[in-house]
Write a protein that holds these residues in place. Structure first.
Motif: not given
Length: 384
Positions: A312-314, A320-324, A326-334, A353-359
């Motif tokens: 829900l928080g992703f 707030n781009e800085k939150l990525k 927190i959420f991108l590593p959390s997504g990998i763990l998820f 793999f689609t996390y590439i669009f946030f980097i």
């Protein structure tokens, strides 16, 4: 708030409350009649067109099961309408929120960023489609059970022959490679994603849906527009491109997580967060690590809550781009946790793999130089 905005918000809220009332008073009795063989022909045709498996599923579950599912659809429609009403209210009342919405699709991105994303994305598309032809040969042995999904019905496409399947598979691989090498990238990207989705549609026509490629599909459908922004940039001195396609990709990926979380809450009516539900899923899948986790009641309470907060928080990454970080590593763990605890999916996950669009890849100078050299191979690359 203007009069037009007030009318729009009122209409959305009115529809949100009226649609469930209409369903309960008119359509719910039709659902019961459908199972008793008394429903009008138009309603029977509509149900089986929307949900082709209904003819089979109606013999597996009681009518109450489908009544609840139909109500769930109605509730979700009301939820979406209410969400739009809240959105327009916030936009009209809060200057900061209105400013954010106006700027969201009006920014710019670096041309090098687009090039790197192109190479990374179509490399991943190429990787995930490598087994498609072998999978097609496997399901061809049971093509007697082929029931085309909606997409194939609309387009009139059926199960391909071995030769046509091979041709389409080669087209998928070549178009992905052409995109990586920057050869007619806009055309190649469109062909790549359409053939990629076609193969999925064939595999899903055996009454088993897999959502593993959902984020790749959404990103792939928008990527041609991002590459077109790069192609039409004729100013060699400008390295900035409109970023609305990139923002649209990020929004669609974030909504995938948000809607997945809401789906769990809606279907379970909140029971998904219960440690009892979490334990039942572990017992169902019998994964070794999951069975070990059962010995820790606190983890059985915290893990489903953490998963829901993540899903829900992703979407908060968007404002707030800085939150990525927190959420991108959390997504990998998820996603790794889903594999380890339930034995579902795999470690190499398309969603990750689609996390590439946030980097911001263009800010990593070694990568920037490496990917620039690929772009210049066929003289359709980024300007010097």
């Amino acid at each position: 708030m203007s009069r037009k905005e007030k009318v729009l918000i009122f209409f959305l809220l009115f529809a949100a409350f009226t649609i469930p009332a209409i369903y309960l008073t008119y359509f719910n009795p039709l659902v019961k009649e459908y199972f008793n063989g008394l429903a009008p022909t138009w309603f029977k045709a509509l149900v089986e067109f929307i949900y082709p498996r209904m003819a089979t599923e109606r013999n597996r579950f009681p009518v109450s099961f489908f009544e609840e599912k139909a109500l769930q659809v109605t509730v979700r429609i009301s939820f979406v309408l209410s969400a739009f009403a809240v959105f327009f209210f916030l936009k009209s009342k809060f200057i900061s929120f209105r400013k954010f919405t106006l700027q969201f699709f009006n920014g710019h991105t670096d041309e090098h960023q687009v090039s790197i994303l192109r190479i990374l994305f179509y490399s991943s598309l190429l990787y995930f489609s490598l087994e498609f032809y072998n999978d097609l040969l496997v399901v061809s042995s049971i093509k007697a059970f082929f029931k085309p999904v909606f997409l194939l019905k609309v387009t009139g496409l059926g199960f391909p022959s071995d030769s046509l399947g091979l041709i389409l598979y080669v087209i998928l691989l070549l178009s992905s490679i052409f995109c990586i090498l920057n050869i007619y990238p806009v055309l190649s990207s469109g062909i790549a994603i359409l053939t990629f989705i076609y193969f999925q549609a064939v595999f899903f026509s055996f009454e088993k849906i897999d959502h593993g490629y959902t984020t790749l599909n959404y990103a792939g459908l928008v990527m041609p527009f991002l590459l077109y922004q790069q192609k039409k940039n004729v100013n060699p001195k400008s390295l900035l491109l409109p970023d609305w396609p990139l923002q649209l990709i990020r929004l669609s990926l974030s909504l995938c997580y948000l809607l997945a979380g809401l789906e769990k809450l809606f279907i379970s009516k909140g029971a998904w967060l219960s440690p009892v539900t979490f334990k039942s899923y572990i017992y169902l899948h019998q994964a070794p690590l999951g069975m070990h986790i059962l010995n820790y009641p606190l983890l059985c309470s915290l893990l489903p809550l953490a998963a829901m907060i993540f899903q829900l928080g992703f979407i908060s990454i968007l404002w707030n781009e800085k939150l990525k970080w927190i959420f991108l590593p959390s997504g990998i763990l998820f996603h790794i946790g889903t594999v380890m605890l339930f034995g579902i999916s795999s470690i190499i996950n398309p969603w990750i793999f689609t996390y590439i669009f946030f980097i911001r890849w263009s800010e990593i100078k070694p990568l920037k130089g490496l990917f620039k050299s690929v772009d210049h191979l066929f003289k359709r690359g980024i300007p010097q």
